[in-house]
Motif scaffolding. Structure first.
Motif, PDB file in Angstrom:
ATOM      1  N   TRP A 192      12.094  -4.881  -1.493  1.00  0.00           N
ATOM      2  CA  TRP A 192      12.087  -5.711  -0.296  1.00  0.00           C
ATOM      3  C   TRP A 192      11.321  -5.007   0.808  1.00  0.00           C
ATOM      4  N   GLU A 193      10.612  -5.795   1.592  1.00  0.00           N
ATOM      5  CA  GLU A 193       9.816  -5.283   2.709  1.00  0.00           C
ATOM      6  C   GLU A 193      10.634  -4.359   3.605  1.00  0.00           C
ATOM      7  N   CYS A 194      11.902  -4.692   3.847  1.00  0.00           N
ATOM      8  CA  CYS A 194      12.737  -3.897   4.747  1.00  0.00           C
ATOM      9  C   CYS A 194      13.035  -2.506   4.193  1.00  0.00           C
ATOM     10  N   ALA A 195      12.808  -2.286   2.896  1.00  0.00           N
ATOM     11  CA  ALA A 195      13.012  -0.957   2.314  1.00  0.00           C
ATOM     12  C   ALA A 195      11.885  -0.009   2.688  1.00  0.00           C
ATOM     13  N   LEU A 196      10.725  -0.563   3.063  1.00  0.00           N
ATOM     14  CA  LEU A 196       9.550   0.267   3.304  1.00  0.00           C
ATOM     15  C   LEU A 196       9.066   0.289   4.746  1.00  0.00           C
ATOM     16  N   VAL A 197       9.407  -0.721   5.530  1.00  0.00           N
ATOM     17  CA  VAL A 197       8.965  -0.773   6.927  1.00  0.00           C
ATOM     18  C   VAL A 197      10.108  -1.246   7.821  1.00  0.00           C
TER      19      VAL A 197
ATOM     20  N   ARG B  22       0.827  -1.207   0.000  1.00  0.00           N
ATOM     21  CA  ARG B  22       0.000   0.000   0.000  1.00  0.00           C
ATOM     22  C   ARG B  22       0.862   1.258   0.000  1.00  0.00           C
ATOM     23  N   LEU B  23       1.962   1.244   0.766  1.00  0.00           N
ATOM     24  CA  LEU B  23       2.881   2.381   0.774  1.00  0.00           C
ATOM     25  C   LEU B  23       3.473   2.617  -0.612  1.00  0.00           C
ATOM     26  N   LEU B  24       3.921   1.546  -1.243  1.00  0.00           N
ATOM     27  CA  LEU B  24       4.531   1.674  -2.567  1.00  0.00           C
ATOM     28  C   LEU B  24       3.519   2.184  -3.585  1.00  0.00           C
ATOM     29  N   ARG B  25       2.331   1.618  -3.590  1.00  0.00           N
ATOM     30  CA  ARG B  25       1.301   2.067  -4.540  1.00  0.00           C
ATOM     31  C   ARG B  25       0.986   3.546  -4.332  1.00  0.00           C
ATOM     32  N   SER B  26       0.899   3.955  -3.090  1.00  0.00           N
ATOM     33  CA  SER B  26       0.573   5.338  -2.782  1.00  0.00           C
ATOM     34  C   SER B  26       1.650   6.301  -3.293  1.00  0.00           C
ATOM     35  N   VAL B  27       2.914   5.990  -3.001  1.00  0.00           N
ATOM     36  CA  VAL B  27       3.991   6.896  -3.412  1.00  0.00           C
ATOM     37  C   VAL B  27       4.118   6.935  -4.929  1.00  0.00           C
ATOM     38  N   LEU B  28       3.945   5.815  -5.606  1.00  0.00           N
ATOM     39  CA  LEU B  28       4.028   5.800  -7.069  1.00  0.00           C
ATOM     40  C   LEU B  28       2.859   6.552  -7.691  1.00  0.00           C
ATOM     41  N   HIS B  29       1.662   6.345  -7.170  1.00  0.00           N
ATOM     42  CA  HIS B  29       0.489   7.019  -7.724  1.00  0.00           C
ATOM     43  C   HIS B  29       0.587   8.531  -7.539  1.00  0.00           C
ATOM     44  N   ARG B  30       1.006   8.966  -6.351  1.00  0.00           N
ATOM     45  CA  ARG B  30       1.163  10.409  -6.102  1.00  0.00           C
ATOM     46  C   ARG B  30       2.201  11.032  -7.030  1.00  0.00           C
ATOM     47  N   ALA B  31       3.200  10.235  -7.438  1.00  0.00           N
ATOM     48  CA  ALA B  31       4.243  10.733  -8.339  1.00  0.00           C
ATOM     49  C   ALA B  31       3.796  10.706  -9.801  1.00  0.00           C
ATOM     50  N   GLY B  32       2.587  10.208 -10.061  1.00  0.00           N
ATOM     51  CA  GLY B  32       2.058  10.229 -11.415  1.00  0.00           C
ATOM     52  C   GLY B  32       2.199   8.936 -12.188  1.00  0.00           C
ATOM     53  N   TYR B  33       2.718   7.893 -11.556  1.00  0.00           N
ATOM     54  CA  TYR B  33       2.859   6.607 -12.237  1.00  0.00           C
ATOM     55  C   TYR B  33       1.540   5.856 -12.205  1.00  0.00           C
ATOM     56  N   ARG B  34       1.247   5.185 -13.289  1.00  0.00           N
ATOM     57  CA  ARG B  34       0.028   4.393 -13.367  1.00  0.00           C
ATOM     58  C   ARG B  34       0.410   2.931 -13.541  1.00  0.00           C
ATOM     59  N   PHE B  35      -0.384   2.066 -12.967  1.00  0.00           N
ATOM     60  CA  PHE B  35      -0.058   0.645 -12.937  1.00  0.00           C
ATOM     61  C   PHE B  35      -1.328  -0.163 -12.816  1.00  0.00           C
TER      62      PHE B  35
END
Length: 152
Positions: A115-120, A26-39
């Motif tokens: 990797w999970e450790c990159a985000l939490v 969820r963190l990754l999706r949020s940061v990418l979406h806010r930056a304008g990336y679509r997936f």
């Protein structure tokens, strides 16, 4: 060493572990979406990536450090009564990861692992740094890439 929980409690604990929509995803999706990336989510690509970025032909996976045997402090090889079961299960997960990478590359898709450790956790990267590293990889054209937490 025996398990500290009875079978019913352990079963309930293991059943509660999420397979998708985890906090790191969820963190990754949020940061990418806010930056304008679509997936896209839930695609039929090999390995069922967490995100598929068609524009870049990039499959992005958010791997749990335990489940994918990441060499970081968040991974500890289980011991005790089921040590052999866990050794075989985690070894098969790592083998499957290699097969998925090969299948994606063969179908002309690139692969990136977060990797999970990159985000939490303690070694996590701040989100702008994680985004910068993903953007660098997307622009680079490299077939594979990954980011992980930073531990001393």
């Amino acid at each position: 060493m025996t398990d500290v929980h009875d079978r019913e409690t352990r079963s309930r604990n293991m059943a509660a572990i999420r397979g998708r929509d985890t906090k790191p995803e969820r963190l990754l999706r949020s940061v990418l979406h806010r930056a304008g990336y679509r997936f896209r989510l839930n695609t039929s690509l090999p390995g069922k990536p967490d995100l598929a970025m068609r524009k870049y032909r990039a499959a992005v996976f958010v791997h749990g450090c335990f489940w994918h045997k990441h060499d970081c402090p968040r991974f500890k090889q289980p011991g005790g009564d089921n040590a052999e079961f866990w050794r075989a299960k985690l070894a098969r997960n790592a083998e499957r990861d290699k097969e998925v990478t090969a299948a994606l590359l063969a179908s002309d898709w690139r692969q990136f692992v977060v990797w999970e450790c990159a985000l939490v956790g303690k070694g996590r990267l701040d989100l702008p740094t994680a985004l910068d590293r993903i953007e660098e990889w997307l622009a680079s054209g490299a077939e594979t890439g990954e980011i992980a937490g930073e531990f001393d």
